[in-house]
Design an enzyme around this catalytic site. Structure first.
Site, PDB file in Angstrom:
ATOM      1  N   LYS A  66      -8.423  13.660  -2.713  1.00  0.00           N
ATOM      2  CA  LYS A  66      -8.573  14.852  -1.870  1.00  0.00           C
ATOM      3  C   LYS A  66      -9.011  16.059  -2.713  1.00  0.00           C
ATOM      4  O   LYS A  66      -9.849  16.862  -2.291  1.00  0.00           O
ATOM      5  CB  LYS A  66      -7.258  15.156  -1.152  1.00  0.00           C
ATOM      6  CG  LYS A  66      -6.917  14.117  -0.079  1.00  0.00           C
ATOM      7  CD  LYS A  66      -5.532  14.355   0.512  1.00  0.00           C
ATOM      8  CE  LYS A  66      -5.133  13.229   1.456  1.00  0.00           C
ATOM      9  NZ  LYS A  66      -3.822  13.440   2.086  1.00  0.00           N
ATOM     10  N   GLY A  73       0.850  -1.183   0.000  1.00  0.00           N
ATOM     11  CA  GLY A  73       0.000   0.000   0.000  1.00  0.00           C
ATOM     12  C   GLY A  73       0.885   1.231   0.000  1.00  0.00           C
ATOM     13  O   GLY A  73       2.089   1.137  -0.255  1.00  0.00           O
ATOM     14  N   LYS A 115      -1.911   5.113  -2.693  1.00  0.00           N
ATOM     15  CA  LYS A 115      -0.620   5.778  -2.747  1.00  0.00           C
ATOM     16  C   LYS A 115      -0.830   7.249  -3.085  1.00  0.00           C
ATOM     17  O   LYS A 115      -1.950   7.669  -3.401  1.00  0.00           O
ATOM     18  CB  LYS A 115       0.261   5.068  -3.765  1.00  0.00           C
ATOM     19  CG  LYS A 115       0.319   3.573  -3.443  1.00  0.00           C
ATOM     20  CD  LYS A 115       1.241   2.840  -4.333  1.00  0.00           C
ATOM     21  CE  LYS A 115       2.603   2.785  -3.672  1.00  0.00           C
ATOM     22  NZ  LYS A 115       3.629   2.320  -4.600  1.00  0.00           N
ATOM     23  N   CYS A 136      11.733   0.944  -3.190  1.00  0.00           N
ATOM     24  CA  CYS A 136      11.838   0.879  -1.724  1.00  0.00           C
ATOM     25  C   CYS A 136      13.024   0.021  -1.272  1.00  0.00           C
ATOM     26  O   CYS A 136      13.308  -0.048  -0.084  1.00  0.00           O
ATOM     27  CB  CYS A 136      10.545   0.339  -1.100  1.00  0.00           C
ATOM     28  SG  CYS A 136       9.200   1.506  -1.227  1.00  0.00           S
ATOM     29  N   LYS A 173      11.707  -7.230  -0.662  1.00  0.00           N
ATOM     30  CA  LYS A 173      11.947  -7.101  -2.102  1.00  0.00           C
ATOM     31  C   LYS A 173      13.399  -7.488  -2.413  1.00  0.00           C
ATOM     32  O   LYS A 173      13.676  -8.162  -3.402  1.00  0.00           O
ATOM     33  CB  LYS A 173      11.666  -5.666  -2.576  1.00  0.00           C
ATOM     34  CG  LYS A 173      10.194  -5.256  -2.520  1.00  0.00           C
ATOM     35  CD  LYS A 173       9.388  -5.913  -3.611  1.00  0.00           C
ATOM     36  CE  LYS A 173       7.958  -5.437  -3.697  1.00  0.00           C
ATOM     37  NZ  LYS A 173       7.096  -6.343  -4.462  1.00  0.00           N
ATOM     38  N   TYR A 225       9.075  -3.860   3.931  1.00  0.00           N
ATOM     39  CA  TYR A 225       8.628  -4.061   2.542  1.00  0.00           C
ATOM     40  C   TYR A 225       9.832  -4.098   1.590  1.00  0.00           C
ATOM     41  O   TYR A 225       9.935  -4.960   0.718  1.00  0.00           O
ATOM     42  CB  TYR A 225       7.671  -2.916   2.190  1.00  0.00           C
ATOM     43  CG  TYR A 225       7.238  -2.840   0.751  1.00  0.00           C
ATOM     44  CD1 TYR A 225       6.292  -3.717   0.233  1.00  0.00           C
ATOM     45  CD2 TYR A 225       7.752  -1.845  -0.086  1.00  0.00           C
ATOM     46  CE1 TYR A 225       5.883  -3.620  -1.089  1.00  0.00           C
ATOM     47  CE2 TYR A 225       7.340  -1.741  -1.405  1.00  0.00           C
ATOM     48  CZ  TYR A 225       6.410  -2.635  -1.903  1.00  0.00           C
ATOM     49  OH  TYR A 225       6.011  -2.528  -3.209  1.00  0.00           O
TER      50      TYR A 225
HETATM   51  P1  NAD Z   1      -1.848  -3.903  -5.581  1.00  0.00           P
HETATM   52  O1  NAD Z   1      -1.921  -3.902  -4.093  1.00  0.00           O
HETATM   53  O2  NAD Z   1      -2.871  -3.145  -6.330  1.00  0.00           O
HETATM   54  O3  NAD Z   1      -1.822  -5.391  -6.124  1.00  0.00           O
HETATM   55  C1  NAD Z   1      -1.238  -6.456  -5.425  1.00  0.00           C
HETATM   56  C2  NAD Z   1      -2.222  -7.607  -5.436  1.00  0.00           C
HETATM   57  O4  NAD Z   1      -1.642  -8.718  -4.728  1.00  0.00           O
HETATM   58  C3  NAD Z   1      -3.536  -7.275  -4.724  1.00  0.00           C
HETATM   59  O5  NAD Z   1      -4.632  -7.397  -5.611  1.00  0.00           O
HETATM   60  C4  NAD Z   1      -3.621  -8.285  -3.597  1.00  0.00           C
HETATM   61  O6  NAD Z   1      -4.916  -8.775  -3.339  1.00  0.00           O
HETATM   62  C5  NAD Z   1      -2.706  -9.397  -4.100  1.00  0.00           C
HETATM   63  N1  NAD Z   1      -2.267 -10.223  -2.987  1.00  0.00           N
HETATM   64  C6  NAD Z   1      -1.851  -9.817  -1.753  1.00  0.00           C
HETATM   65  N2  NAD Z   1      -1.617 -10.873  -0.976  1.00  0.00           N
HETATM   66  C7  NAD Z   1      -1.897 -11.988  -1.707  1.00  0.00           C
HETATM   67  C8  NAD Z   1      -1.866 -13.379  -1.442  1.00  0.00           C
HETATM   68  N3  NAD Z   1      -1.507 -13.831  -0.232  1.00  0.00           N
HETATM   69  N4  NAD Z   1      -2.217 -14.232  -2.420  1.00  0.00           N
HETATM   70  C9  NAD Z   1      -2.605 -13.768  -3.640  1.00  0.00           C
HETATM   71  N5  NAD Z   1      -2.652 -12.465  -3.955  1.00  0.00           N
HETATM   72  C10 NAD Z   1      -2.309 -11.580  -2.995  1.00  0.00           C
HETATM   73  O7  NAD Z   1      -0.378  -3.389  -5.943  1.00  0.00           O
HETATM   74  P2  NAD Z   1       0.225  -2.901  -7.340  1.00  0.00           P
HETATM   75  O8  NAD Z   1       0.423  -1.444  -7.247  1.00  0.00           O
HETATM   76  O9  NAD Z   1      -0.557  -3.449  -8.461  1.00  0.00           O
HETATM   77  O10 NAD Z   1       1.664  -3.584  -7.281  1.00  0.00           O
HETATM   78  C11 NAD Z   1       1.984  -4.771  -8.006  1.00  0.00           C
HETATM   79  C12 NAD Z   1       3.419  -5.177  -7.664  1.00  0.00           C
HETATM   80  O11 NAD Z   1       4.330  -4.104  -7.984  1.00  0.00           O
HETATM   81  C13 NAD Z   1       3.633  -5.491  -6.179  1.00  0.00           C
HETATM   82  O12 NAD Z   1       4.544  -6.554  -6.048  1.00  0.00           O
HETATM   83  C14 NAD Z   1       4.254  -4.216  -5.644  1.00  0.00           C
HETATM   84  O13 NAD Z   1       5.049  -4.467  -4.499  1.00  0.00           O
HETATM   85  C15 NAD Z   1       5.092  -3.755  -6.838  1.00  0.00           C
HETATM   86  N6  NAD Z   1       5.352  -2.298  -6.805  1.00  0.00           N
HETATM   87  C16 NAD Z   1       4.333  -1.423  -7.058  1.00  0.00           C
HETATM   88  C17 NAD Z   1       4.603  -0.060  -7.031  1.00  0.00           C
HETATM   89  C18 NAD Z   1       3.535   0.962  -7.316  1.00  0.00           C
HETATM   90  O14 NAD Z   1       3.859   2.166  -7.353  1.00  0.00           O
HETATM   91  N7  NAD Z   1       2.278   0.603  -7.518  1.00  0.00           N
HETATM   92  C19 NAD Z   1       5.900   0.406  -6.761  1.00  0.00           C
HETATM   93  C20 NAD Z   1       6.886  -0.528  -6.499  1.00  0.00           C
HETATM   94  C21 NAD Z   1       6.619  -1.883  -6.559  1.00  0.00           C
END
Ligand code: NAD
Length: 328
Positions: A196, A74, A188, A116, A149, A145
């Site tokens: 907002k 998140g 985020k 991160c 990673k 977090y």
């Molecule tokens: P998101 O939270 O929208 O999607 C992640 C999904 O993983 C969610 O739908 C959640 O339900 C699922 N999930 C969580 N626990 C689970 C479990 N135990 N089993 C099955 N599914 C599970 O996040 P996002 O923004 O789409 O990010 C996708 C990936 O990219 C993640 O690995 C995140 O760490 C990485 N990431 C995202 C950002 C960003 O800015 N959005 C930045 C850096 C890294």
């Protein structure tokens, strides 16, 4: 090809499924939940918990490639308050998913790491030097977090070395766009700011709360560039982690002003205490350009315009159902 996308019920995973389907692949999604804001384009969707090994094994059956996006994650509010849960859940998810892929004989694997991972000591000033991939070590991520990673990056690197699979590793820098979480505590900064400002527009109260002094800096990358970058990196021969983000750094105050401009709304910024994360962060895209011959191109202004239109409609439907929908 037959492809598994984990986290397909989440923001980036949902968009990635749509992109892969448009390229003609057969796609299985796996996630704890289906996408909240639009139906999935996946051919098959497994609602499952990847912390369980049997679920990860089943999800990887019969596919050629895996894109591993599932994570408990998140915005700063969530990440800074749930260290144990995030580290343990994500380590389980990622070990199970990679092991499941190895056991199923998957050929290619894509892991989504994060900016991160970069050490706190390189991000202490708002006017930060952009982060290069090699800056990740000596390691000192701010949050659990980021430590997880790094762990999974290393798992993927060693799987490559031992020729168990072909793994590709991306480090995203703040991806944003429509159909991302915009309320509930996991949102985020860009989605929260759009929410907002939409409240300011629809309620007529111009006050917009900003966590901290607003001078903390970040870069933000639009979702369409993100999925294109994922696809390009997956097809590349680059085995080391690679940044994927924009390298235009803005302060959170500037982000608020850009959202207000996209909305055509006058706002009054009110700075309040709140989690801010590192003081400054930006992506060094030298390696991205060299490796992929490409970099994100959708401007922050354009991305925020599209994102604001979507978030505003969500806010209007949920909180101001009598207000008029915008026509443009
Ligand atoms: P998101 O939270 O929208 O999607 C992640 C999904 O993983 C969610 O739908 C959640 O339900 C699922 N999930 C969580 N626990 C689970 C479990 N135990 N089993 C099955 N599914 C599970 O996040 P996002 O923004 O789409 O990010 C996708 C990936 O990219 C993640 O690995 C995140 O760490 C990485 N990431 C995202 C950002 C960003 O800015 N959005 C930045 C850096 C890294």
């Amino acid at each position: 090809m037959r492809i598994l996308v984990t986290g397909a019920g989440g923001f980036i995973g949902h968009h990635l499924v749509t992109y892969l389907k448009a390229q003609g692949h057969w796609v299985r999604g796996a996630d704890l939940k289906k996408p909240e804001y639009a139906p999935t384009d996946a051919d098959e969707f497994s609602v499952c918990d990847l912390r369980e090994r049997a679920a990860a094994d089943a999800a990887a059956q019969g596919v050629d490639e895996v894109y591993a996006l599932a994570a408990d994650m998140g915005g700063m509010g969530y990440i800074s308050a749930n260290h144990y849960t995030i580290l343990s859940s994500n380590a389980l998810i990622n070990i199970n998913t990679l092991e499941g892929a190895l056991r199923a004989g998957v050929k290619r694997y894509f892991y989504t790491s994060s900016a991160c991972v970069y050490p706190e000591y390189k991000q202490t000033s708002a006017d930060v030097v952009p982060l290069k991939e090699d800056d990740a070590y000596p390691a000192q991520p701010q949050d659990a977090y980021g430590w997880e990673k790094l762990l999974t990056e290393r798992l993927c690197l060693h799987a490559n070395e031992e020729k168990r699979i072909t793994a590709r590793i991306v480090r995203f820098h703040n991806i944003f766009g429509p159909q991302g979480t915009w309320d509930g505590g996991r949102e985020k900064a860009p989605a929260a700011m759009c929410r907002k400002v939409a409240f300011a527009e629809l309620s007529g109260n111009p006050e917009v709360e900003i966590w901290g002094d607003g001078k903390q800096t970040r870069s933000f990358c639009y979702i369409d560039d993100c999925v294109e970058g994922i696809s390009r990196l997956m097809r590349s021969d680059h085995a080391e982690p690679l940044n994927l983000g924009q390298d235009r750094m803005v302060s959170i105050d500037q982000l608020a002003d850009l959202v207000a401009a996209a909305a055509g709304v006058q706002i009054v910024k009110k700075h309040v205490p709140g989690p801010q994360g590192v003081r400054g962060r930006n992506s060094d895209n030298s390696k991205l350009r060299a490796v992929l011959g490409w970099e994100p191109r959708i401007s922050l202004e354009e991305g925020l315009k599209r994102t604001y239109a979507w978030v505003r409609e969500e806010v209007r439907r949920k909180h101001f159902p009598k207000a008029a929908a915008r026509t443009s």
